[in-house]
Design a protein around this motif. Sequence first.
Motif, PDB file in Angstrom:
ATOM      1  N   HIS A   1      45.242  36.483  46.600  1.00 54.97           N
ATOM      2  CA  HIS A   1      44.517  36.897  45.390  1.00 54.97           C
ATOM      3  C   HIS A   1      45.414  36.918  44.153  1.00 54.97           C
ATOM      4  O   HIS A   1      45.127  36.243  43.173  1.00 54.97           O
ATOM      5  CB  HIS A   1      43.866  38.260  45.572  1.00 54.97           C
ATOM      6  N   CYS A   2      46.498  37.678  44.190  1.00 54.16           N
ATOM      7  CA  CYS A   2      47.317  37.857  42.977  1.00 54.16           C
ATOM      8  C   CYS A   2      48.538  36.951  42.933  1.00 54.16           C
ATOM      9  O   CYS A   2      49.258  36.939  41.937  1.00 54.16           O
ATOM     10  CB  CYS A   2      47.724  39.313  42.811  1.00 54.16           C
ATOM     11  N   ASP A   3      48.796  36.222  43.994  1.00 53.69           N
ATOM     12  CA  ASP A   3      49.911  35.274  44.082  1.00 53.69           C
ATOM     13  C   ASP A   3      51.274  35.953  44.124  1.00 53.69           C
ATOM     14  O   ASP A   3      52.300  35.328  43.884  1.00 53.69           O
ATOM     15  CB  ASP A   3      49.851  34.253  42.942  1.00 53.69           C
ATOM     16  N   LYS A   4      51.321  37.241  44.451  1.00 51.98           N
ATOM     17  CA  LYS A   4      52.599  37.952  44.592  1.00 51.98           C
ATOM     18  C   LYS A   4      53.388  37.334  45.742  1.00 51.98           C
ATOM     19  O   LYS A   4      52.825  37.009  46.789  1.00 51.98           O
ATOM     20  CB  LYS A   4      52.344  39.437  44.893  1.00 51.98           C
TER      21      LYS A   4
ATOM     22  N   PHE B   1      41.766  46.710  45.255  1.00 53.60           N
ATOM     23  CA  PHE B   1      40.683  45.789  44.925  1.00 53.60           C
ATOM     24  C   PHE B   1      39.811  45.397  46.132  1.00 53.60           C
ATOM     25  O   PHE B   1      38.593  45.417  46.066  1.00 53.60           O
ATOM     26  CB  PHE B   1      41.306  44.551  44.270  1.00 53.60           C
ATOM     27  N   LEU B   2      40.447  45.061  47.262  1.00 54.44           N
ATOM     28  CA  LEU B   2      39.679  44.563  48.416  1.00 54.44           C
ATOM     29  C   LEU B   2      39.084  45.666  49.278  1.00 54.44           C
ATOM     30  O   LEU B   2      38.192  45.413  50.082  1.00 54.44           O
ATOM     31  CB  LEU B   2      40.558  43.647  49.273  1.00 54.44           C
ATOM     32  N   GLN B   3      39.562  46.882  49.152  1.00 59.72           N
ATOM     33  CA  GLN B   3      39.067  48.032  49.903  1.00 59.72           C
ATOM     34  C   GLN B   3      39.091  47.800  51.417  1.00 59.72           C
ATOM     35  O   GLN B   3      38.181  48.186  52.138  1.00 59.72           O
ATOM     36  CB  GLN B   3      37.655  48.407  49.438  1.00 59.72           C
ATOM     37  N   ASN B   4      40.150  47.128  51.874  1.00 62.95           N
ATOM     38  CA  ASN B   4      40.345  46.810  53.288  1.00 62.95           C
ATOM     39  C   ASN B   4      39.215  45.959  53.876  1.00 62.95           C
ATOM     40  O   ASN B   4      38.881  46.063  55.057  1.00 62.95           O
ATOM     41  CB  ASN B   4      40.566  48.065  54.138  1.00 62.95           C
ATOM     42  N   VAL B   5      38.621  45.119  53.050  1.00 60.46           N
ATOM     43  CA  VAL B   5      37.586  44.184  53.505  1.00 60.46           C
ATOM     44  C   VAL B   5      38.054  42.774  53.157  1.00 60.46           C
ATOM     45  O   VAL B   5      38.202  42.436  51.981  1.00 60.46           O
ATOM     46  CB  VAL B   5      36.218  44.451  52.830  1.00 60.46           C
ATOM     47  N   CYS B   6      38.280  41.964  54.168  1.00 65.18           N
ATOM     48  CA  CYS B   6      38.701  40.594  53.905  1.00 65.18           C
ATOM     49  C   CYS B   6      37.566  39.845  53.213  1.00 65.18           C
ATOM     50  O   CYS B   6      36.435  39.842  53.707  1.00 65.18           O
ATOM     51  CB  CYS B   6      39.074  39.879  55.206  1.00 65.18           C
TER      52      CYS B   6
ATOM     53  N   VAL C   1      40.055  36.104  44.336  1.00 62.65           N
ATOM     54  CA  VAL C   1      38.748  36.627  44.733  1.00 62.65           C
ATOM     55  C   VAL C   1      37.976  37.034  43.487  1.00 62.65           C
ATOM     56  O   VAL C   1      38.510  37.695  42.596  1.00 62.65           O
ATOM     57  CB  VAL C   1      38.932  37.839  45.673  1.00 62.65           C
ATOM     58  N   ASP C   2      36.708  36.656  43.421  1.00 62.81           N
ATOM     59  CA  ASP C   2      35.841  37.059  42.309  1.00 62.81           C
ATOM     60  C   ASP C   2      35.496  38.539  42.478  1.00 62.81           C
ATOM     61  O   ASP C   2      34.897  38.920  43.493  1.00 62.81           O
ATOM     62  CB  ASP C   2      34.575  36.201  42.317  1.00 62.81           C
ATOM     63  N   PRO C   3      35.868  39.379  41.523  1.00 58.33           N
ATOM     64  CA  PRO C   3      35.645  40.824  41.663  1.00 58.33           C
ATOM     65  C   PRO C   3      34.182  41.214  41.879  1.00 58.33           C
ATOM     66  O   PRO C   3      33.881  42.033  42.742  1.00 58.33           O
ATOM     67  CB  PRO C   3      36.175  41.409  40.353  1.00 58.33           C
ATOM     68  N   ALA C   4      33.278  40.647  41.116  1.00 54.53           N
ATOM     69  CA  ALA C   4      31.866  41.012  41.249  1.00 54.53           C
ATOM     70  C   ALA C   4      31.304  40.565  42.595  1.00 54.53           C
ATOM     71  O   ALA C   4      30.578  41.320  43.264  1.00 54.53           O
ATOM     72  CB  ALA C   4      31.057  40.407  40.104  1.00 54.53           C
ATOM     73  N   ALA C   5      31.620  39.361  42.994  1.00 57.49           N
ATOM     74  CA  ALA C   5      31.127  38.851  44.282  1.00 57.49           C
ATOM     75  C   ALA C   5      31.691  39.674  45.435  1.00 57.49           C
ATOM     76  O   ALA C   5      30.977  40.001  46.390  1.00 57.49           O
ATOM     77  CB  ALA C   5      31.494  37.381  44.441  1.00 57.49           C
ATOM     78  N   HIS C   6      32.966  40.044  45.345  1.00 55.07           N
ATOM     79  CA  HIS C   6      33.554  40.833  46.431  1.00 55.07           C
ATOM     80  C   HIS C   6      32.963  42.239  46.467  1.00 55.07           C
ATOM     81  O   HIS C   6      32.734  42.781  47.553  1.00 55.07           O
ATOM     82  CB  HIS C   6      35.078  40.905  46.326  1.00 55.07           C
ATOM     83  N   ALA C   7      32.706  42.824  45.327  1.00 53.35           N
ATOM     84  CA  ALA C   7      32.107  44.159  45.300  1.00 53.35           C
ATOM     85  C   ALA C   7      30.751  44.152  45.996  1.00 53.35           C
ATOM     86  O   ALA C   7      30.441  45.054  46.785  1.00 53.35           O
ATOM     87  CB  ALA C   7      31.972  44.640  43.862  1.00 53.35           C
ATOM     88  N   ARG C   8      29.955  43.118  45.743  1.00 52.13           N
ATOM     89  CA  ARG C   8      28.640  43.007  46.404  1.00 52.13           C
ATOM     90  C   ARG C   8      28.804  42.800  47.910  1.00 52.13           C
ATOM     91  O   ARG C   8      28.085  43.385  48.708  1.00 52.13           O
ATOM     92  CB  ARG C   8      27.828  41.863  45.807  1.00 52.13           C
ATOM     93  N   PHE C   9      29.756  41.963  48.287  1.00 56.96           N
ATOM     94  CA  PHE C   9      29.992  41.665  49.693  1.00 56.96           C
ATOM     95  C   PHE C   9      30.520  42.889  50.446  1.00 56.96           C
ATOM     96  O   PHE C   9      30.072  43.202  51.553  1.00 56.96           O
ATOM     97  CB  PHE C   9      30.990  40.502  49.809  1.00 56.96           C
TER      98      PHE C   9
END
Length: 102
Positions: free
Chosen positions: A10-13, A39-44, A82-90
């Motif tokens: 996601h962040c390229d770290k 951001f991911l809330q432990n959800v791949c 990762v798209d923030p809005a799409a991931h939040a819905r998922f």
Amino acid sequence: MLELRPTCEHCDKALPPAATDARICSYECTFCADCVDGFLQNVCPNCGGGFVPRPVRPSRNWKNDNYLGHDPARTEPKYRPVDPAAHARFAAPIKDIAPAAR
């Protein structure tokens, strides 16, 4: 054997082979601990599973050539933010379910 991907997807770290903040899902999607816990809330975002710390492959040949020098880490990043809005819905309906029960 694990690829030991070199960066957070996601962040390229940078996540070198000995990084203790690398996290992977069962499909080896690789993210940094900050992205997983925040951001991911432990959800791949790719499979819906949870994350665990990525093991560190030994850098020294302690036994049978099972070490980083014989089995090097992947060098090509797999950067796919990762798209923030799409991931939040998922993630919304499954984030409170323990990964082992998903």
